[in-house]
Design an enzyme around this catalytic site. Sequence first.
Site, PDB file in Angstrom:
ATOM      1  N   HIS A 162      -0.786  13.820   3.919  1.00 47.00           N
ATOM      2  CA  HIS A 162      -1.689  14.110   5.039  1.00 47.00           C
ATOM      3  C   HIS A 162      -2.914  13.190   5.090  1.00 47.00           C
ATOM      4  O   HIS A 162      -3.644  13.206   6.082  1.00 47.00           O
ATOM      5  CB  HIS A 162      -2.187  15.554   4.962  1.00 47.00           C
ATOM      6  CG  HIS A 162      -1.107  16.592   5.052  1.00 47.00           C
ATOM      7  ND1 HIS A 162      -0.193  16.634   6.078  1.00 47.00           N
ATOM      8  CD2 HIS A 162      -0.796  17.624   4.216  1.00 47.00           C
ATOM      9  CE1 HIS A 162       0.627  17.660   5.880  1.00 47.00           C
ATOM     10  NE2 HIS A 162       0.293  18.272   4.757  1.00 47.00           N
ATOM     11  N   ASP A 179       8.926  18.177   2.705  1.00 43.47           N
ATOM     12  CA  ASP A 179       7.843  19.140   2.540  1.00 43.47           C
ATOM     13  C   ASP A 179       7.857  20.103   3.731  1.00 43.47           C
ATOM     14  O   ASP A 179       8.340  19.771   4.810  1.00 43.47           O
ATOM     15  CB  ASP A 179       6.525  18.350   2.514  1.00 43.47           C
ATOM     16  CG  ASP A 179       5.328  19.156   2.069  1.00 43.47           C
ATOM     17  OD1 ASP A 179       4.922  19.011   0.906  1.00 43.47           O
ATOM     18  OD2 ASP A 179       4.781  19.908   2.905  1.00 43.47           O
ATOM     19  N   ASP A 200       7.205  23.217  -1.217  1.00 43.27           N
ATOM     20  CA  ASP A 200       6.648  24.388  -0.537  1.00 43.27           C
ATOM     21  C   ASP A 200       7.570  24.975   0.527  1.00 43.27           C
ATOM     22  O   ASP A 200       7.162  25.878   1.249  1.00 43.27           O
ATOM     23  CB  ASP A 200       5.259  24.073   0.054  1.00 43.27           C
ATOM     24  CG  ASP A 200       5.213  22.800   0.867  1.00 43.27           C
ATOM     25  OD1 ASP A 200       6.278  22.188   1.088  1.00 43.27           O
ATOM     26  OD2 ASP A 200       4.102  22.408   1.289  1.00 43.27           O
ATOM     27  N   HIS A 227       5.470  20.854   5.490  1.00 42.32           N
ATOM     28  CA  HIS A 227       4.488  20.404   6.489  1.00 42.32           C
ATOM     29  C   HIS A 227       4.814  18.985   6.957  1.00 42.32           C
ATOM     30  O   HIS A 227       5.331  18.172   6.185  1.00 42.32           O
ATOM     31  CB  HIS A 227       3.080  20.442   5.885  1.00 42.32           C
ATOM     32  CG  HIS A 227       2.689  21.798   5.369  1.00 42.32           C
ATOM     33  ND1 HIS A 227       2.949  22.191   4.074  1.00 42.32           N
ATOM     34  CD2 HIS A 227       2.098  22.848   5.979  1.00 42.32           C
ATOM     35  CE1 HIS A 227       2.513  23.443   3.910  1.00 42.32           C
ATOM     36  NE2 HIS A 227       2.000  23.864   5.046  1.00 42.32           N
TER      37      HIS A 227
HETATM   38 ZN   LIG Z   1       3.337  20.995   2.403  1.00 40.51          ZN
END
Ligand SMILES: [Zn+2]
Length: 385
Positions: free
Chosen positions: A144, A180, A263, A182
């Site tokens: 990120h 992931d 995650d 995200h």
């Molecule tokens: Zn994540």
Amino acid sequence: MQDVTHAPLAQASPFPRFIGSEIYRNSSYGAWHPLRVPRVSTVMDLSRAMRWLPAAQFITSPRAKPAALTGFHTDQYIAALQAAETAQAVSDETRARHALGTPSNPIFTEMYRRPATSAGASLLAGELLSKGGVIYSPAGGTHHGMPDRANGFCYLNDPVLAIQSLRRNGAQRIAYVDIDAHHADGVEHAFAADPDTLLISVHEANRWPRTGALADCGVGQVFNLPVPAGMNDDAMALIRDDLILPLVAGFRPDAVVLQCGADAVTEDPQSRLCLSNNAHWAIVQALAAMSPRYLVLGGGGYNPWSVGRLWAGVWATLQGAEIPDRVPDVAQDVLQALTWQTPQRTRHPEPHWITTLRDDPRLGPIDADIRSGLQVLAARARQWV
Ligand SMILES: [Zn+2]
């Protein structure tokens, strides 16, 4: 006549290498931050307990020098990050501009040194893979991070720095795969306009950072698949076989970078996806054969047991080591010693989080949104290849 101006070619390492550091054991984002839990140290301890990590395969991560980070990050941001670590405080202007000293990206003792260590691993990996090989850096995967600001627990973007380093060291075409929970917003920001970087991200729909739409196409090489809550192993196997592997194979990459965030498993508190760790390991295995250079990074993962078990299993997979149904006592001791407190209570582990590494598979029907998303991306891939 012998050409003495050229050094002998370095040989590719015949075995996978693991880049780690003790800095991850000894640092925390703070008492109630999701990254208060140990992760990389658990993977190192479990791998050693399982006798999967001989000293010859372990590399202590260097810490990247500030100037080495400016291939992606701004000088001003790196200076602000270092200054924040030194002062253990930020001004309102710094907080507003660089998103440092926020609940997500807090002030903590090693807030520059720790991310600079995982960035150092990614930069080193690009060099070590110049002639090919396999490297695992579970501390990496901070996908990120943005050029001028921290974002989503990520102070630096080590996957971007890894891709840049691989390219400087001889890999032209690089496939980046991100599983992931995200979206890899920082990596897409960096390479959306680069036809030599294939970007594939599978992430939970309607979850922070709420980017990564199915419609994003970059210059034709960006493939985002947002998936609904509840995605299971059967769905991920279809995504692997119908999207990830055909795209990577068609791209003929010189290097593959896998962000293997932990995650998206049921036990993780930061997503509502329902994978077992078998889904991740199958992708780790399948991508290994697809290019001469293979870098596997970590990412998210906030339940200390599930992340430690998943990432130790990634290393076993890269090593070709067999994962036993029940781990020996010395490995159980590593898992037994973990604790996980939330503001409300102390979480107690399920018995199989201590005695096993492998989850039971989580099978089931495949959501219609996943099938339709795959069709959209497959049609786009046919035009692009
Ligand atoms: Zn994540």
